[in-house]
Design a protein around this motif. Structure first.
Motif, short mmCIF file in Angstrom:
data_model
loop_
_atom_site.label_atom_id
_atom_site.label_comp_id
_atom_site.label_asym_id
_atom_site.label_seq_id
_atom_site.Cartn_x
_atom_site.Cartn_y
_atom_site.Cartn_z
N LYS A 170 13.13 7.64 -1.65
CA LYS A 170 14.23 8.02 -2.54
C LYS A 170 14.45 7.11 -3.47
O LYS A 170 14.53 7.34 -4.83
CB LYS A 170 15.26 8.80 -1.79
N ALA A 171 14.42 5.75 -3.15
CA ALA A 171 14.74 4.68 -4.00
C ALA A 171 13.61 4.24 -5.13
O ALA A 171 13.67 4.05 -6.08
CB ALA A 171 15.11 3.37 -3.08
N LEU A 172 12.31 4.78 -4.50
CA LEU A 172 11.35 4.73 -5.43
C LEU A 172 10.97 5.84 -6.42
O LEU A 172 10.21 5.92 -7.11
CB LEU A 172 10.08 4.50 -4.65
N GLY A 173 11.85 7.08 -6.38
CA GLY A 173 11.93 8.06 -7.22
C GLY A 173 11.10 9.19 -6.64
O GLY A 173 11.03 10.31 -7.20
N LYS A 227 0.75 -1.30 0.28
CA LYS A 227 0.15 0.01 0.05
C LYS A 227 0.92 1.10 -0.11
O LYS A 227 0.58 2.40 -0.68
CB LYS A 227 -0.91 0.00 1.41
N THR A 228 1.94 1.36 0.83
CA THR A 228 2.67 2.52 0.86
C THR A 228 3.55 2.64 -0.23
O THR A 228 3.82 3.66 -0.83
CB THR A 228 3.40 2.51 2.01
N THR A 229 3.86 1.52 -0.83
CA THR A 229 4.81 1.44 -2.00
C THR A 229 4.17 2.03 -3.26
O THR A 229 4.42 2.94 -4.09
CB THR A 229 5.09 0.22 -2.40
N LEU A 230 2.64 1.67 -3.35
CA LEU A 230 1.73 2.38 -4.54
C LEU A 230 1.61 3.84 -4.17
O LEU A 230 1.72 4.48 -5.37
CB LEU A 230 0.65 1.38 -4.45
N ILE A 253 -1.90 22.07 -3.62
CA ILE A 253 -1.41 20.59 -3.39
C ILE A 253 -2.09 19.73 -4.40
O ILE A 253 -3.43 19.93 -4.66
CB ILE A 253 -1.53 20.34 -2.14
N ASP A 254 -1.54 18.74 -5.29
CA ASP A 254 -2.07 17.78 -5.94
C ASP A 254 -2.49 16.63 -5.43
O ASP A 254 -3.40 16.05 -6.14
CB ASP A 254 -1.09 17.87 -7.39
N LEU A 255 -1.73 16.24 -4.52
CA LEU A 255 -1.99 14.85 -3.88
C LEU A 255 -1.70 14.89 -2.51
O LEU A 255 -0.78 15.25 -1.96
CB LEU A 255 -1.14 13.91 -4.62
N ILE A 256 -2.52 14.46 -1.59
CA ILE A 256 -2.40 14.32 -0.21
C ILE A 256 -2.71 12.99 0.26
O ILE A 256 -3.94 12.28 0.04
CB ILE A 256 -3.65 15.31 0.58
N CYS A 257 -1.68 12.13 0.76
CA CYS A 257 -1.73 10.84 1.11
C CYS A 257 -1.57 10.79 2.61
O CYS A 257 -0.80 11.15 3.14
CB CYS A 257 -0.49 9.81 0.48
N ILE A 258 -2.65 10.12 3.09
CA ILE A 258 -2.95 10.05 4.63
C ILE A 258 -2.50 8.24 4.91
O ILE A 258 -3.30 7.39 4.36
CB ILE A 258 -4.14 10.13 4.96
N ILE A 264 3.16 9.60 -5.75
CA ILE A 264 3.62 10.96 -5.16
C ILE A 264 4.86 11.29 -6.11
O ILE A 264 5.08 12.40 -6.62
CB ILE A 264 4.33 10.70 -3.67
N ALA A 265 5.53 10.22 -6.56
CA ALA A 265 6.70 10.20 -7.43
C ALA A 265 6.31 10.94 -8.77
O ALA A 265 6.72 11.89 -9.51
CB ALA A 265 7.58 9.20 -7.56
N GLU A 266 5.18 10.45 -9.43
CA GLU A 266 4.60 10.62 -10.58
C GLU A 266 3.93 12.07 -10.59
O GLU A 266 4.23 12.90 -11.45
CB GLU A 266 3.47 9.71 -11.08
N ILE A 267 3.58 12.44 -9.58
CA ILE A 267 2.91 14.05 -9.36
C ILE A 267 4.08 14.94 -9.30
O ILE A 267 4.22 15.97 -10.01
CB ILE A 267 2.16 13.97 -8.02
N GLN A 268 5.03 14.65 -8.62
CA GLN A 268 6.29 15.46 -8.78
C GLN A 268 6.96 15.39 -9.82
O GLN A 268 7.65 16.45 -10.63
CB GLN A 268 7.33 14.85 -7.53
N LYS A 269 7.11 14.43 -10.63
CA LYS A 269 7.59 14.51 -11.85
C LYS A 269 6.72 15.36 -13.17
O LYS A 269 7.31 15.94 -13.87
CB LYS A 269 7.58 13.02 -12.57
N LEU A 270 5.32 15.39 -12.59
CA LEU A 270 4.53 16.40 -13.78
C LEU A 270 4.65 17.59 -13.10
O LEU A 270 4.00 18.60 -13.49
CB LEU A 270 3.29 15.94 -13.48
N GLY A 271 5.65 18.07 -12.06
CA GLY A 271 5.53 19.48 -11.51
C GLY A 271 4.62 19.86 -10.50
O GLY A 271 4.74 21.02 -10.20
N GLY A 272 3.89 18.96 -9.96
CA GLY A 272 2.86 19.04 -8.91
C GLY A 272 3.60 19.09 -7.54
O GLY A 272 4.57 18.43 -7.37
#
Length: 357
Positions: A172-175, A139-142, A205-210, A147-155
């Motif tokens: 950091k290992a996950l990007g 779950k946390t890995t997904l 904020i584009d994504l908030i993960c709880i 989060i990494a994909e949102i940051q790649k898009l500039g969010g």
């Protein structure tokens, strides 16, 4: 009698016969009913009559054409009502869906090809997403991949670490760009949800993960003693928070991703005893619910150690795509990896979707 004459004798005989013989009246003529019309002709006349009535009223009160004065008056009244509502509650309170451009749901990639395919493009923006499953299922890995994909898009992304178990090296290992990642480790559930709501209303904020709902401990439970009975505090907390946050997230275009754990009901002998924590409000507010489970382990070439796990995810609920879709991916060496079997499964699902359409 001998004194009667021969001329009057036939007349007397006829009168006596008429007196003792019942009169024979003519039989009344029976009316022959007219031949009934066939069912087709009767239904045809009924359809013609109904058609004439409907044409006269045009659909039970609907108006006939664009030049009808009633239609023009109704349209003017509708425009006046919409203008008054927008002036009272703000611009955009009531609008037409076609002019607003809100008919399509925007998505962003989740970092998993099969997940993006199953969801019809990725995770939806401005919606509530729930990911639940047993321990060590990914779950946390997904969530970190999203989060990494949102940051790649500039969010911008935010992680509410209610479990106080965030690993910067693994992220950091996950990007994940840990330098720009916003992390919050709250003291209680009210603090976590209030911070998330304020960040959501900022619109930046584009994504908030709880991570996770089970760790959102109410303040009354923290201040109380261990062993005290606190009935329904977390359920009421989640219900109230979701009523506020769902509308703010939709307006700001911020995706709320809740990671949840599994509990077991007591005394259930038939059916599935598993249930997610935090009440059932999250089930109703979530637009996408993903059930994630590991189905096997990945061995090294020598077979002496485990180097990863195979994961199967089911789309339990979705308002943006079809439900009950299964997809696979592998978590290999702290990296989400899509193997050949996953790609084959993805292509098979695509072929079935094309055949169905």
């Amino acid at each position: 009698a001998p004194w009667t004459s021969a001329a009057t004798q036939p007349m007397a005989t006829a009168a006596a016969a008429a007196r003792f013989t019942p009169a024979i009246l003519p039989r009344p003529r029976r009316r022959v009913p007219a031949p009934c019309a066939s069912a087709s002709s009767a239904s045809g006349r009924g359809n013609r009559r109904l058609r004439c009535e409907f044409v006269a009223s045009v659909g039970n009160g609907a108006l006939s054409g664009e030049d009808d004065p009633r239609l023009i008056d109704r349209q003017k009244a509708l425009d006046a009502a919409m203008t008054d509502i927008n002036n009272s509650f703000g611009k955009g309170s009531v609008t037409r869906l076609g002019s607003a451009g809100g008919a399509f749901v925007e998505t962003f990639p989740s970092g998993c090809l099969t997940l993006d395919f199953a969801l019809g493009g990725g995770l939806p923006k401005g919606r509530v997403v729930e990911v639940y499953g047993p321990e060590s299922s990914g779950k946390t890995t997904l969530a970190l991949h999203a989060i990494a994909e949102i940051q790649k898009l500039g969010g911008n992304a935010m992680l509410v670490d209610a479990e106080h178990a965030f690993d910067p090296a693994y992220s950091k290992a996950l990007g994940v760009d840990i330098e720009n990642l916003i992390v919050c480790q709250p003291d209680n559930g009210e603090m976590a949800l209030e911070i998330a709501d304020r960040m959501c209303r900022s619109g930046a904020i584009d994504l908030i993960c709880i991570d996770s709902v089970s760790a959102l401990t109410p303040r009354a439970e923290i201040e109380g003693e261990i062993g005290m009975q606190q009935m329904g505090l977390q359920a009421r907390l989640m219900s109230q928070a979701l009523r506020k946050m769902s509308g703010n997230a939709s307006k700001a275009g911020c995706t709320l991703m809740f990671l949840n754990q599994i509990r077991y009901k007591i005394g259930v002998f038939y059916g599935n005893p598993e249930v997610t924590s935090g009440g059932i409000a999250l089930k109703f507010f979530a637009s996408v619910r993903l059930e994630i489970r590991h189905i096997g382990k990945i061995k090294s070439a020598k077979g002496d150690e485990d180097i990863g796990v195979k994961v199967r995810v089911r789309v339990q609920k979705s308002k943006v795509c079809r439900e009950e879709v299964y997809f696979l991916f592998c978590i290999l060496l702290h990296t989400l990896y899509i193997g050949h079997d996953c790609l084959f499964f993805c292509s098979l699902q695509g072929l079935q979707a094309l055949q169905a359409s």
